[in-house]
Scaffold this motif. Sequence first.
Motif, short mmCIF file in Angstrom:
data_model
loop_
_atom_site.label_atom_id
_atom_site.label_comp_id
_atom_site.label_asym_id
_atom_site.label_seq_id
_atom_site.Cartn_x
_atom_site.Cartn_y
_atom_site.Cartn_z
N MET A 1 -34.96 -37.60 13.10
CA MET A 1 -33.65 -37.43 12.54
C MET A 1 -33.48 -36.01 12.06
SD MET A 1 -32.76 -40.89 10.69
CE MET A 1 -33.13 -42.34 11.61
N ASN A 2 -32.40 -35.45 12.44
CA ASN A 2 -32.13 -34.06 12.13
C ASN A 2 -31.45 -33.86 10.78
OD1 ASN A 2 -32.81 -31.65 13.19
ND2 ASN A 2 -31.04 -31.48 14.54
N ARG A 3 -30.41 -34.67 10.54
CA ARG A 3 -29.62 -34.54 9.32
C ARG A 3 -29.30 -35.91 8.76
NH1 ARG A 3 -24.80 -30.65 10.91
NH2 ARG A 3 -25.07 -31.52 12.98
N PHE A 4 -29.07 -35.92 7.46
CA PHE A 4 -28.69 -37.15 6.78
C PHE A 4 -27.37 -36.94 6.07
CE2 PHE A 4 -33.31 -37.39 6.92
CZ PHE A 4 -33.52 -38.68 7.36
N TYR A 5 -26.54 -37.97 6.11
CA TYR A 5 -25.32 -37.99 5.32
C TYR A 5 -25.57 -38.93 4.16
CZ TYR A 5 -20.69 -39.23 3.75
OH TYR A 5 -19.59 -39.46 2.97
N ILE A 6 -25.26 -38.51 2.97
CA ILE A 6 -25.46 -39.34 1.78
C ILE A 6 -24.09 -39.62 1.19
CG2 ILE A 6 -26.52 -39.46 -0.51
CD1 ILE A 6 -28.33 -37.07 0.75
N GLY A 7 -23.78 -40.89 0.99
CA GLY A 7 -22.48 -41.19 0.44
C GLY A 7 -22.37 -42.61 -0.07
N TYR A 8 -21.39 -42.81 -0.94
CA TYR A 8 -21.09 -44.12 -1.50
C TYR A 8 -20.03 -44.80 -0.65
CZ TYR A 8 -18.35 -47.41 -4.18
OH TYR A 8 -17.66 -48.52 -4.55
N SER A 9 -20.15 -46.11 -0.51
CA SER A 9 -19.10 -46.89 0.14
C SER A 9 -19.23 -48.35 -0.25
CB SER A 9 -19.19 -46.78 1.67
OG SER A 9 -18.17 -47.55 2.26
N SER A 10 -18.10 -49.00 -0.42
CA SER A 10 -18.12 -50.44 -0.65
C SER A 10 -18.03 -51.20 0.67
CB SER A 10 -16.97 -50.85 -1.58
OG SER A 10 -15.74 -50.49 -1.00
N ASN A 11 -17.78 -50.46 1.78
CA ASN A 11 -17.70 -51.07 3.11
C ASN A 11 -18.39 -50.12 4.10
OD1 ASN A 11 -16.94 -51.91 5.72
ND2 ASN A 11 -15.05 -52.81 4.95
N ILE A 12 -19.66 -50.35 4.35
CA ILE A 12 -20.46 -49.43 5.16
C ILE A 12 -19.96 -49.35 6.60
CG2 ILE A 12 -22.75 -49.04 6.14
CD1 ILE A 12 -23.88 -50.08 3.50
N GLY A 13 -19.63 -50.49 7.19
CA GLY A 13 -19.15 -50.49 8.57
C GLY A 13 -17.91 -49.64 8.75
N LEU A 14 -16.96 -49.79 7.84
CA LEU A 14 -15.73 -49.01 7.89
C LEU A 14 -16.03 -47.53 7.67
CD1 LEU A 14 -12.63 -49.11 8.10
CD2 LEU A 14 -12.58 -49.43 5.61
N ARG A 15 -16.95 -47.24 6.76
CA ARG A 15 -17.30 -45.84 6.47
C ARG A 15 -17.93 -45.17 7.70
NH1 ARG A 15 -15.72 -42.38 2.46
NH2 ARG A 15 -17.34 -40.89 2.03
N LEU A 16 -18.81 -45.87 8.40
CA LEU A 16 -19.42 -45.30 9.61
C LEU A 16 -18.37 -45.02 10.67
CD1 LEU A 16 -22.74 -47.33 9.97
CD2 LEU A 16 -22.53 -44.88 9.62
N GLU A 17 -17.45 -45.93 10.86
CA GLU A 17 -16.38 -45.73 11.84
C GLU A 17 -15.50 -44.54 11.44
OE1 GLU A 17 -16.03 -47.00 14.87
OE2 GLU A 17 -17.97 -47.90 14.39
N ALA A 50 -24.00 -42.40 -9.33
CA ALA A 50 -25.06 -41.67 -10.04
C ALA A 50 -26.29 -41.52 -9.15
CB ALA A 50 -25.43 -42.40 -11.34
N ILE A 51 -26.65 -42.58 -8.43
CA ILE A 51 -27.80 -42.51 -7.53
C ILE A 51 -27.50 -41.57 -6.36
CG2 ILE A 51 -29.20 -43.85 -5.89
CD1 ILE A 51 -29.08 -46.16 -7.95
N GLU A 52 -26.27 -41.64 -5.84
CA GLU A 52 -25.87 -40.72 -4.77
C GLU A 52 -26.02 -39.26 -5.23
OE1 GLU A 52 -21.80 -39.21 -2.51
OE2 GLU A 52 -21.72 -41.00 -3.74
N ALA A 53 -25.54 -38.97 -6.43
CA ALA A 53 -25.64 -37.60 -6.97
C ALA A 53 -27.10 -37.19 -7.13
CB ALA A 53 -24.90 -37.51 -8.29
N HIS A 54 -27.93 -38.12 -7.60
CA HIS A 54 -29.36 -37.83 -7.77
C HIS A 54 -30.00 -37.45 -6.44
CE1 HIS A 54 -33.49 -38.41 -9.30
NE2 HIS A 54 -33.71 -38.87 -8.08
N ILE A 55 -29.74 -38.24 -5.41
CA ILE A 55 -30.33 -37.97 -4.09
C ILE A 55 -29.83 -36.64 -3.55
CG2 ILE A 55 -30.46 -38.78 -1.70
CD1 ILE A 55 -30.35 -41.67 -2.87
N LYS A 56 -28.55 -36.36 -3.72
CA LYS A 56 -28.00 -35.09 -3.25
C LYS A 56 -28.61 -33.90 -4.00
CE LYS A 56 -23.62 -36.69 -1.42
NZ LYS A 56 -22.16 -36.68 -1.55
N ARG A 57 -28.85 -34.06 -5.30
CA ARG A 57 -29.47 -32.98 -6.08
C ARG A 57 -30.88 -32.67 -5.60
NH1 ARG A 57 -27.15 -35.62 -10.45
NH2 ARG A 57 -29.15 -36.56 -10.99
#
Length: 84
Positions: A1-17, A50-57
């Motif tokens: 894997m080259n790159r990772f996207y880190i993000g919050y979503s309440s609907n993962i399938g919709l977010r990926l699309e 908060a966890i998303e921000a931690h991982i991004k930091r």
Amino acid sequence: MNRFYIGYSSNIGLRLEFHKHPDTRKFTSNAQDWILYYKIDCTTKSQALAIEAHIKRMKSKVYIVNLIKHPEITTKLLEKYRDC
């Protein structure tokens, strides 16, 4: 894997699309092979953010890979940010 996207979503399938669609975001729509690498189930939106921000930091691909290798990291994150 080259790159990772880190993000919050309440609907993962919709977010990926959303990220795959060329009319929505230039950076993320450049790649059509987005896959869900890892998911953390949080109890609240504020905990998730908060966890998303931690991982991004951390700014570390190794840290993200280690989330799968070492499940105790996720457990500690959920505990650390449980009252957010």
